[in-house]
Enzyme design. Structure first.
Site, PDB file in Angstrom:
ATOM      1  N   CYS A 205       1.641 -21.049 -32.008  1.00  0.00           N
ATOM      2  CA  CYS A 205       2.852 -20.824 -31.210  1.00  0.00           C
ATOM      3  C   CYS A 205       2.542 -20.692 -29.719  1.00  0.00           C
ATOM      4  CB  CYS A 205       3.587 -19.589 -31.706  1.00  0.00           C
ATOM      5  SG  CYS A 205       4.025 -19.716 -33.437  1.00  0.00           S
TER       6      CYS A 205
ATOM      7  N   HIS B 168       8.164 -17.451 -26.186  1.00  0.00           N
ATOM      8  CA  HIS B 168       8.143 -18.089 -27.503  1.00  0.00           C
ATOM      9  C   HIS B 168       9.266 -17.474 -28.331  1.00  0.00           C
ATOM     10  CE1 HIS B 168       7.116 -19.347 -31.415  1.00  0.00           C
ATOM     11  NE2 HIS B 168       6.529 -18.232 -31.781  1.00  0.00           N
TER      12      HIS B 168
ATOM     13  N   ASN C 280      12.108 -19.865 -35.364  1.00  0.00           N
ATOM     14  CA  ASN C 280      10.803 -19.992 -34.709  1.00  0.00           C
ATOM     15  C   ASN C 280      10.249 -21.398 -34.956  1.00  0.00           C
ATOM     16  OD1 ASN C 280       8.056 -19.944 -34.119  1.00  0.00           O
ATOM     17  ND2 ASN C 280       7.707 -17.930 -35.007  1.00  0.00           N
TER      18      ASN C 280
HETATM   19  O1  UT7 Z   1       5.353 -17.246 -34.201  1.00  0.00           O
HETATM   20  C1  UT7 Z   1       4.366 -16.393 -34.564  1.00  0.00           C
HETATM   21  C2  UT7 Z   1       4.636 -15.065 -34.120  1.00  0.00           C
HETATM   22  N1  UT7 Z   1       5.345 -14.323 -35.142  1.00  0.00           N
HETATM   23  C3  UT7 Z   1       6.090 -13.312 -34.802  1.00  0.00           C
HETATM   24  O2  UT7 Z   1       6.270 -13.037 -33.654  1.00  0.00           O
HETATM   25  C4  UT7 Z   1       6.678 -12.464 -35.875  1.00  0.00           C
HETATM   26  C5  UT7 Z   1       6.588 -11.022 -35.460  1.00  0.00           C
HETATM   27  N2  UT7 Z   1       7.175 -10.107 -36.447  1.00  0.00           N
HETATM   28  C6  UT7 Z   1       8.502 -10.007 -36.592  1.00  0.00           C
HETATM   29  O3  UT7 Z   1       9.274 -10.675 -35.924  1.00  0.00           O
HETATM   30  C7  UT7 Z   1       9.019  -8.963 -37.559  1.00  0.00           C
HETATM   31  O4  UT7 Z   1       7.953  -8.148 -37.961  1.00  0.00           O
HETATM   32  C8  UT7 Z   1       9.697  -9.586 -38.827  1.00  0.00           C
HETATM   33  C9  UT7 Z   1      11.014 -10.225 -38.438  1.00  0.00           C
HETATM   34  C10 UT7 Z   1       8.777 -10.617 -39.451  1.00  0.00           C
HETATM   35  C11 UT7 Z   1       9.990  -8.490 -39.825  1.00  0.00           C
HETATM   36  O5  UT7 Z   1      10.792  -7.470 -39.245  1.00  0.00           O
HETATM   37  P1  UT7 Z   1      10.412  -5.942 -39.411  1.00  0.00           P
HETATM   38  O6  UT7 Z   1      11.479  -5.160 -38.789  1.00  0.00           O
HETATM   39  O7  UT7 Z   1       9.006  -5.769 -38.859  1.00  0.00           O
HETATM   40  O8  UT7 Z   1      10.462  -5.747 -40.971  1.00  0.00           O
HETATM   41  P2  UT7 Z   1       9.307  -5.242 -41.941  1.00  0.00           P
HETATM   42  O9  UT7 Z   1       8.289  -6.314 -42.159  1.00  0.00           O
HETATM   43  O10 UT7 Z   1       8.844  -3.909 -41.480  1.00  0.00           O
HETATM   44  O11 UT7 Z   1      10.126  -5.081 -43.275  1.00  0.00           O
HETATM   45  C12 UT7 Z   1      11.168  -4.110 -43.390  1.00  0.00           C
HETATM   46  C13 UT7 Z   1      11.767  -4.221 -44.784  1.00  0.00           C
HETATM   47  C14 UT7 Z   1      10.733  -4.253 -45.899  1.00  0.00           C
HETATM   48  O12 UT7 Z   1      11.246  -3.507 -46.977  1.00  0.00           O
HETATM   49  P3  UT7 Z   1      10.759  -1.995 -47.237  1.00  0.00           P
HETATM   50  O13 UT7 Z   1       9.268  -2.088 -47.411  1.00  0.00           O
HETATM   51  O14 UT7 Z   1      11.141  -1.247 -45.997  1.00  0.00           O
HETATM   52  O15 UT7 Z   1      11.505  -1.619 -48.460  1.00  0.00           O
HETATM   53  C15 UT7 Z   1      10.657  -5.685 -46.295  1.00  0.00           C
HETATM   54  O16 UT7 Z   1      10.298  -5.880 -47.645  1.00  0.00           O
HETATM   55  O17 UT7 Z   1      12.498  -5.437 -44.902  1.00  0.00           O
HETATM   56  C16 UT7 Z   1      12.074  -6.136 -46.080  1.00  0.00           C
HETATM   57  N3  UT7 Z   1      12.212  -7.564 -45.815  1.00  0.00           N
HETATM   58  C17 UT7 Z   1      13.360  -8.236 -46.019  1.00  0.00           C
HETATM   59  N4  UT7 Z   1      14.554  -7.842 -46.478  1.00  0.00           N
HETATM   60  C18 UT7 Z   1      15.528  -8.763 -46.544  1.00  0.00           C
HETATM   61  C19 UT7 Z   1      11.281  -8.407 -45.320  1.00  0.00           C
HETATM   62  N5  UT7 Z   1      11.821  -9.626 -45.200  1.00  0.00           N
HETATM   63  C20 UT7 Z   1      13.104  -9.545 -45.624  1.00  0.00           C
HETATM   64  C21 UT7 Z   1      14.154 -10.471 -45.718  1.00  0.00           C
HETATM   65  N6  UT7 Z   1      15.344 -10.047 -46.178  1.00  0.00           N
HETATM   66  N7  UT7 Z   1      14.017 -11.758 -45.343  1.00  0.00           N
END
Ligand code: UT7
Length: 332
Positions: free
Chosen positions: A116, A258, A288
């Protein structure tokens, strides 16, 4: 310093997107997710996805063609084509294929892989060839079809990515250098945070010689770690580049990061005290798109008339590697 001064001018932009669109609601039929979760956590509403019949080369060439036309030159005037991608049509690269599709008969072409961060790394690479006086006209394309490498049963990644291509033309100028500053960085110690690794299947050739055949695994990501990394490193690198360019934050007209997550863009802008109205974002419509995301957003803002001649643009890419970087430039 007129005469033999070798500055960089960014003179054209282009973009291309696949026609298929997948909405957040559609995704909730594929994995356990919801439009509400995706929108509030990422800002994404939909993404464009390449059909099986579409190729990365074709998408990239469309974006490149637009950028060359805007620059007011012809493909046969291109000296170099850099394709920033992690998803070429061919393991050996797709740059040469694009050169042929464009009819850029004089140009040398190669692929550059920095995930990216590919567009920012590519911009810096292009500018080196221009500043050293080797080349006059360089086409830089950022293009990715990550949908080919996503695990469509993994809700933590499949909701994030989309496909697309964006391009810019960089030209040698005897006027002021419009690339005002840059910095590019890598930290391989965090490589495991975001991967699509080679997955070998051992094959024995003789009793003493064995090799491996295989393919690549789907994308895996530690989202929280990458989020933390981006929010810490991106403001830091932009501040460093502003300092080098002897510019204040107030002199930045537009912030184009990005397009990974609206929350990351907002947090970075907030840390830099850049007001929200200066953030250029199209993550809601594209998700993305990896190396394509910055030039796609740039191209849209230019064509909408938002970005005007002389505007100062701060851009930053970040992602797998881990890699990150920033560049500050003025639009032609
Ligand atoms: O291009 C490369 C660079 N990549 C990035 O910049 C990505 C950077 N990271 C992010 O943008 C964020 O971390 C994400 C959007 C990927 C995730 O957001 P988050 O607020 O960090 O969520 P999390 O991973 O902490 O997950 C929170 C909860 C989890 O459930 P529990 O453990 O709290 O029960 C996940 O299992 O959300 C759950 N979860 C979802 N729920 C519904 C994860 N993905 C999903 C989903 N739908 N698609």
């Amino acid at each position: 310093m007129k005469g033999n001064y070798r500055g960089v001018a960014i003179t054209g932009s282009g973009g291309a997107k696949p026609s298929q669109v997948l909405q957040n609601q559609d995704l909730s039929q594929i994995v356990d997710t919801s439009d509400e979760w995706i929108r509030t956590r990422t800002g994404i509403r939909q993404r464009h996805l390449a059909k099986p019949s579409e190729s990365l080369s074709e998408l990239a060439a469309r974006a490149g063609k637009e950028a060359i036309a805007m620059a007011g030159i012809t493909p046969d005037q291109m000296d170099l084509i850099i394709l920033a991608t992690s998803t070429p049509d061919d393991l050996f690269g797709s740059g040469s294929k694009i050169q042929n599709l464009l009819g850029a008969n004089k140009a040398v072409a190669f692929d550059l892989t920095a995930a990216c961060s590919g567009f920012v790394f590519g911009l810096v690479t292009a500018s080196q060839f221009i500043r050293t006086g080797v080349y006059q006209n360089v086409l830089l394309i950022g293009a990715d079809i990550l949908s080919r490498w996503v695990d469509w049963s993994d809700r933590s990644t499949c909701v994030l990515f989309g496909d697309g291509a964006g391009a810019v033309v960089c030209q040698r100028t005897e006027e002021k250098d419009n690339l005002l500053g840059f910095e590019i960085c890598s930290d391989g110690s965090q490589n495991a945070c975001l991967n699509a690794p080679y997955c070998p299947t051992p094959a024995t050739l003789t009793s003493e010689v064995s090799v491996s055949k295989g393919t690549y695994e789907a994308i895996t990501m530690n989202g929280r770690e990458v989020y933390r990394f981006a929010v810490a490193k991106v403001p830091e690198v932009i501040e460093k580049v502003l300092f080098r360019a002897q510019l204040s934050v107030e002199q930045v007209d537009w912030l184009i990061l990005h397009q990974a997550n609206q929350r990351i863009m907002d947090a970075v802008a907030n840390r830099l005290t850049i007001p929200p109205e200066k953030i250029i974002s199209n993550v809601a419509s594209y998700g993305n798109t990896s190396a394509a995301s910055i030039p796609l957003a740039l191209n849209e803002a230019i064509r909408q008339g938002k970005i005007k001649s002389g505007d100062v643009i701060a851009t930053s890419g970040f992602g797998a590697g881990l890699t990150w970087g920033a560049a500050i430039f003025q639009w032609r």
